[in-house]
Design an enzyme around this catalytic site. Structure first.
Site, PDB file in Angstrom:
ATOM      1  N   SER A  18       3.862   7.030 -20.079  1.00 24.05           N
ATOM      2  CA  SER A  18       4.324   7.989 -19.075  1.00 24.05           C
ATOM      3  C   SER A  18       3.279   8.247 -17.990  1.00 24.05           C
ATOM      4  O   SER A  18       2.095   8.455 -18.276  1.00 24.05           O
ATOM      5  CB  SER A  18       4.685   9.316 -19.746  1.00 24.05           C
ATOM      6  OG  SER A  18       5.094  10.263 -18.775  1.00 24.05           O
ATOM      7  N   ARG A  19       3.742   8.268 -16.765  1.00 27.74           N
ATOM      8  CA  ARG A  19       2.888   8.624 -15.638  1.00 27.74           C
ATOM      9  C   ARG A  19       3.129  10.065 -15.176  1.00 27.74           C
ATOM     10  O   ARG A  19       2.545  10.496 -14.183  1.00 27.74           O
ATOM     11  CB  ARG A  19       3.133   7.661 -14.474  1.00 27.74           C
ATOM     12  CG  ARG A  19       2.785   6.217 -14.789  1.00 27.74           C
ATOM     13  CD  ARG A  19       3.000   5.338 -13.581  1.00 27.74           C
ATOM     14  NE  ARG A  19       2.781   3.936 -13.907  1.00 27.74           N
ATOM     15  CZ  ARG A  19       2.961   2.943 -13.041  1.00 27.74           C
ATOM     16  NH1 ARG A  19       3.350   3.198 -11.817  1.00 27.74           N
ATOM     17  NH2 ARG A  19       2.747   1.697 -13.405  1.00 27.74           N
ATOM     18  N   LYS A  68      17.042  13.683 -24.206  1.00 29.63           N
ATOM     19  CA  LYS A  68      17.767  14.416 -23.161  1.00 29.63           C
ATOM     20  C   LYS A  68      19.000  15.140 -23.692  1.00 29.63           C
ATOM     21  O   LYS A  68      19.336  16.235 -23.218  1.00 29.63           O
ATOM     22  CB  LYS A  68      18.129  13.467 -22.023  1.00 29.63           C
ATOM     23  CG  LYS A  68      16.904  12.931 -21.296  1.00 29.63           C
ATOM     24  CD  LYS A  68      17.263  11.906 -20.237  1.00 29.63           C
ATOM     25  CE  LYS A  68      15.996  11.327 -19.608  1.00 29.63           C
ATOM     26  NZ  LYS A  68      16.289  10.289 -18.592  1.00 29.63           N
ATOM     27  N   ASN A  89      16.605  16.807 -18.544  1.00 27.60           N
ATOM     28  CA  ASN A  89      15.270  16.196 -18.577  1.00 27.60           C
ATOM     29  C   ASN A  89      14.169  17.190 -18.198  1.00 27.60           C
ATOM     30  O   ASN A  89      13.009  16.812 -18.126  1.00 27.60           O
ATOM     31  CB  ASN A  89      15.207  14.969 -17.657  1.00 27.60           C
ATOM     32  CG  ASN A  89      15.133  15.344 -16.193  1.00 27.60           C
ATOM     33  OD1 ASN A  89      15.737  16.320 -15.748  1.00 27.60           O
ATOM     34  ND2 ASN A  89      14.386  14.571 -15.417  1.00 27.60           N
ATOM     35  N   ASP A 104      17.041  13.892 -12.882  1.00 26.89           N
ATOM     36  CA  ASP A 104      17.202  12.442 -12.780  1.00 26.89           C
ATOM     37  C   ASP A 104      18.207  12.061 -11.701  1.00 26.89           C
ATOM     38  O   ASP A 104      18.034  11.074 -10.996  1.00 26.89           O
ATOM     39  CB  ASP A 104      17.651  11.848 -14.114  1.00 26.89           C
ATOM     40  CG  ASP A 104      16.525  11.744 -15.130  1.00 26.89           C
ATOM     41  OD1 ASP A 104      15.353  11.706 -14.714  1.00 26.89           O
ATOM     42  OD2 ASP A 104      16.825  11.689 -16.337  1.00 26.89           O
ATOM     43  N   ALA A 128      24.639   2.788 -21.539  1.00 24.53           N
ATOM     44  CA  ALA A 128      25.598   3.901 -21.570  1.00 24.53           C
ATOM     45  C   ALA A 128      24.992   5.157 -22.178  1.00 24.53           C
ATOM     46  O   ALA A 128      25.717   5.997 -22.707  1.00 24.53           O
ATOM     47  CB  ALA A 128      26.848   3.490 -22.347  1.00 24.53           C
ATOM     48  N   ARG A 152      26.766  -2.527 -24.989  1.00 29.46           N
ATOM     49  CA  ARG A 152      26.956  -3.258 -26.247  1.00 29.46           C
ATOM     50  C   ARG A 152      28.098  -2.670 -27.058  1.00 29.46           C
ATOM     51  O   ARG A 152      28.825  -3.380 -27.737  1.00 29.46           O
ATOM     52  CB  ARG A 152      25.666  -3.229 -27.078  1.00 29.46           C
ATOM     53  CG  ARG A 152      24.530  -4.053 -26.502  1.00 29.46           C
ATOM     54  CD  ARG A 152      23.347  -4.137 -27.472  1.00 29.46           C
ATOM     55  NE  ARG A 152      22.306  -5.017 -26.956  1.00 29.46           N
ATOM     56  CZ  ARG A 152      21.308  -4.632 -26.190  1.00 29.46           C
ATOM     57  NH1 ARG A 152      21.220  -3.358 -25.824  1.00 29.46           N
ATOM     58  NH2 ARG A 152      20.399  -5.492 -25.781  1.00 29.46           N
TER      59      ARG A 152
END
Length: 279
Positions: A18-19, A68, A89, A104, A128, A152
């Site tokens: 993570s940044r 989330k 988030n 987001d 998804a 999938r």
């Protein structure tokens, strides 16, 4: 109440890449706020216990994969984008209970603007999960009305289809395995960084897939990025989304409202952007 400086953290699993800490630290330095911002590996199973353990020095949390939906469930109040997507988030911890936000969506909208992608009709989303729901709402805000979801598990598309119905969009699922190469204006990859798409399937997605906007950053080239590279198509990675969603998070942590700009916001954004350069 404590006299110790407010604390913030980013939670996820994995989280080492993570940044977010460097982005937030850069912002609070410009704003002359003596706030700390840490990083904690938290699993979906352990989320509720970790959240309950926080003391009153914690002002807020940034939340990433796979937390989330858990953050959404923990929120006492939520903003409109969070309610629509079912994903949170950002948690503000200064009220009677956690307030949940989804930055987001705004991060994707602004990132696509950086890429000079402002008008869309037909979009393919690969994946998804929670980030896919944010991508769906973001492209809807940009005018897209036909959304194809490559996943999938066909049943995973149901939640996205429900959101599409609420927004008046056509949303339909297609197999992730050898999808039909239907031309689209944009492909958004909303898969976790470790997800691998077989080469033949990735190449099928790249055929007619338009530019690729991949939310992944800092984890090397993904299988989808490699396919777009082979196809000679434009690739945009997730750093811009990370930056813009973080700006909205800073607005929330500072003032409680993602719609209210920060004091000297241009300088704040400049410092945040510079913190990513060369990393």
């Amino acid at each position: 109440m404590t006299d110790r400086p407010p604390r913030l953290e980013v939670w996820g699993d994995p989280i080492e890449h993570s940044r977010s800490p460097q982005l937030h630290v850069a912002a609070y330095r410009v704003l002359d706020l003596d706030w700390s911002y840490g990083c904690r590996r938290v699993t979906a199973v352990g989320f509720a216990t970790e959240l309950a353990s926080l003391d009153d020095t914690f002002r807020g949390l940034s939340v990433t994969y796979p937390l989330k939906e858990a953050a959404f469930a923990a929120s006492v109040t939520r903003d409109a984008r969070a309610e629509l997507t079912g994903a949170v988030n950002t948690l503000l911890l200064t009220g009677a209970g956690p307030s949940g936000f989804n930055t987001d969506v705004g991060g994707i909208v602004s990132a696509l603007a950086d890429c000079e992608i402002a008008e869309l009709r037909h979009v393919r989303i690969v994946g998804a999960g929670a980030t896919a729901t944010s991508a769906l709402v973001a492209v809807a805000e940009l005018g897209a009305d036909q959304i194809e979801v490559a996943a999938r598990r066909p049943e995973a598309v149901a939640a996205l289809s429900e959101i599409g119905e609420r927004l008046g969009l056509s949303v339909h699922g297609v197999p992730l395995t050898r999808p039909e190469p239907v031309p689209v204006d944009l492909t958004i990859a909303a898969l976790p960084g470790g997800a691998v798409v077989p080469e033949a399937d990735a190449d099928a997605l790249a055929s007619g897939g338009g530019p690729l906007f991949d939310v992944v950053y800092g984890q090397g080239m993904t299988s989808l990025q490699a396919a777009w590279l082979r196809a000679g198509r434009d690739i945009y990675t997730g750093e811009a989304m990370l930056l813009h969603q973080a700006v909205l998070q800073v607005r929330i942590f500072v003032g409680g409202d993602p719609a209210v700009p920060l004091r000297d916001e241009s300088a704040v954004v400049g410092a945040m952007r510079a913190s990513l350069v060369g990393d």
